[in-house]
Design a protein around this motif. Structure first.
Motif, mmCIF file in Angstrom:
data_model
loop_
_atom_site.group_PDB
_atom_site.id
_atom_site.type_symbol
_atom_site.label_atom_id
_atom_site.label_comp_id
_atom_site.label_asym_id
_atom_site.label_seq_id
_atom_site.Cartn_x
_atom_site.Cartn_y
_atom_site.Cartn_z
ATOM 1 N N LEU A 134 0.828 -1.201 0.000
ATOM 2 C CA LEU A 134 0.000 0.000 0.000
ATOM 3 C C LEU A 134 0.863 1.251 0.000
ATOM 4 C CD1 LEU A 134 -2.923 1.094 0.161
ATOM 5 C CD2 LEU A 134 -2.648 1.124 2.627
ATOM 6 N N VAL A 135 1.938 1.236 0.778
ATOM 7 C CA VAL A 135 2.848 2.383 0.807
ATOM 8 C C VAL A 135 3.544 2.547 -0.543
ATOM 9 C CG1 VAL A 135 4.986 3.251 1.847
ATOM 10 C CG2 VAL A 135 3.188 2.338 3.294
ATOM 11 N N ILE A 136 3.975 1.451 -1.151
ATOM 12 C CA ILE A 136 4.623 1.523 -2.468
ATOM 13 C C ILE A 136 3.654 2.055 -3.515
ATOM 14 C CG2 ILE A 136 5.600 0.109 -4.328
ATOM 15 C CD1 ILE A 136 6.836 -1.644 -2.127
ATOM 16 N N ALA A 137 2.420 1.571 -3.497
ATOM 17 C CA ALA A 137 1.422 2.032 -4.464
ATOM 18 C C ALA A 137 1.093 3.507 -4.256
ATOM 19 C CB ALA A 137 0.153 1.187 -4.362
ATOM 20 N N SER A 138 1.010 3.951 -3.005
ATOM 21 C CA SER A 138 0.680 5.347 -2.757
ATOM 22 C C SER A 138 1.822 6.279 -3.167
ATOM 23 C CB SER A 138 0.310 5.563 -1.295
ATOM 24 O OG SER A 138 1.407 5.254 -0.463
ATOM 25 N N ILE A 139 3.064 5.891 -2.886
ATOM 26 C CA ILE A 139 4.199 6.715 -3.309
ATOM 27 C C ILE A 139 4.296 6.753 -4.832
ATOM 28 C CG2 ILE A 139 6.725 6.858 -3.300
ATOM 29 C CD1 ILE A 139 6.625 5.835 -0.410
ATOM 30 N N GLY A 140 4.097 5.607 -5.477
ATOM 31 C CA GLY A 140 4.100 5.570 -6.941
ATOM 32 C C GLY A 140 3.006 6.420 -7.535
ATOM 33 N N LEU A 141 1.829 6.393 -6.946
ATOM 34 C CA LEU A 141 0.715 7.202 -7.439
ATOM 35 C C LEU A 141 1.012 8.690 -7.296
ATOM 36 C CD1 LEU A 141 -2.173 7.109 -8.582
ATOM 37 C CD2 LEU A 141 -3.003 7.056 -6.235
ATOM 38 N N ILE A 142 1.577 9.083 -6.176
ATOM 39 C CA ILE A 142 1.918 10.487 -5.963
ATOM 40 C C ILE A 142 2.950 10.944 -6.992
ATOM 41 C CG2 ILE A 142 3.087 12.079 -4.374
ATOM 42 C CD1 ILE A 142 1.761 10.464 -2.084
ATOM 43 N N PHE B 71 -1.403 2.293 -10.704
ATOM 44 C CA PHE B 71 -1.134 2.574 -9.299
ATOM 45 C C PHE B 71 -2.416 2.834 -8.515
ATOM 46 C CE2 PHE B 71 3.343 3.652 -10.550
ATOM 47 C CZ PHE B 71 3.946 2.713 -9.745
ATOM 48 N N ALA B 72 -3.408 3.481 -9.143
ATOM 49 C CA ALA B 72 -4.665 3.746 -8.443
ATOM 50 C C ALA B 72 -5.422 2.451 -8.153
ATOM 51 C CB ALA B 72 -5.532 4.697 -9.264
ATOM 52 N N VAL B 73 -5.466 1.549 -9.123
ATOM 53 C CA VAL B 73 -6.142 0.264 -8.908
ATOM 54 C C VAL B 73 -5.402 -0.545 -7.843
ATOM 55 C CG1 VAL B 73 -6.691 -1.949 -10.006
ATOM 56 C CG2 VAL B 73 -7.219 0.183 -11.179
ATOM 57 N N GLY B 74 -4.072 -0.547 -7.907
ATOM 58 C CA GLY B 74 -3.291 -1.243 -6.890
ATOM 59 C C GLY B 74 -3.517 -0.660 -5.508
ATOM 60 N N PHE B 75 -3.580 0.661 -5.419
ATOM 61 C CA PHE B 75 -3.830 1.312 -4.137
ATOM 62 C C PHE B 75 -5.181 0.900 -3.561
ATOM 63 C CE2 PHE B 75 -5.544 4.825 -1.638
ATOM 64 C CZ PHE B 75 -4.541 5.001 -0.708
ATOM 65 N N ILE C 249 -6.969 -1.824 -4.257
ATOM 66 C CA ILE C 249 -6.985 -3.246 -3.905
ATOM 67 C C ILE C 249 -6.243 -3.496 -2.595
ATOM 68 C CG2 ILE C 249 -6.088 -5.516 -4.599
ATOM 69 C CD1 ILE C 249 -6.782 -4.729 -7.487
ATOM 70 N N PHE C 250 -5.067 -2.892 -2.444
ATOM 71 C CA PHE C 250 -4.292 -3.104 -1.222
ATOM 72 C C PHE C 250 -4.961 -2.463 -0.013
ATOM 73 C CE2 PHE C 250 -0.622 -3.404 -4.329
ATOM 74 C CZ PHE C 250 -0.658 -4.782 -4.346
ATOM 75 N N ALA C 251 -5.661 -1.346 -0.209
ATOM 76 C CA ALA C 251 -6.376 -0.727 0.911
ATOM 77 C C ALA C 251 -7.537 -1.613 1.369
ATOM 78 C CB ALA C 251 -6.890 0.651 0.508
ATOM 79 N N ILE C 252 -8.243 -2.200 0.418
ATOM 80 C CA ILE C 252 -9.341 -3.104 0.771
ATOM 81 C C ILE C 252 -8.805 -4.356 1.458
ATOM 82 C CG2 ILE C 252 -11.126 -4.605 -0.212
ATOM 83 C CD1 ILE C 252 -11.563 -2.381 -2.322
#
Length: 80
Positions: free
Chosen positions: A9-17, A61-65, A67-70
């Motif tokens: 989740l942290v990797i996906a959020s940093i990548g999205l930003i 990255f948004a879809v990954g974020f 999915i990992f948040a859920i």
């Protein structure tokens, strides 16, 4: 398993930003049309390819974020 979901989740959020900050704004097209024709003729195709790639990466990255948040919410609720 919850630790892995937190890390992803942290990797996906940093990548999205990062990907969102690298994208050019929608108003950049108007200033480019007014600014000059040489850049529009020569450099427009390269910029369009980069913008398309960044758009696709944003979706990934948004879809990954999401999915990992859920998954993280599920793991924390179930106590696993």
């Amino acid at each position: 398993m919850a630790l892995a979901a937190k890390i992803l989740l942290v990797i996906a959020s940093i990548g999205l930003i990062i990907v969102v900050l690298l994208q050019s704004g929608k108003s950049a097209g108007l200033s480019g049309a007014i600014g000059g024709g040489a850049e529009q003729l020569m450099g427009k195709q390269k910029a369009r390819g980069i913008d398309a790639l960044l758009g696709k990466l944003t979706v990934v990255f948004a879809v990954g974020f999401m999915i990992f948040a859920i998954l993280l919410g599920y793991f924390l609720k179930s106590g696993a």
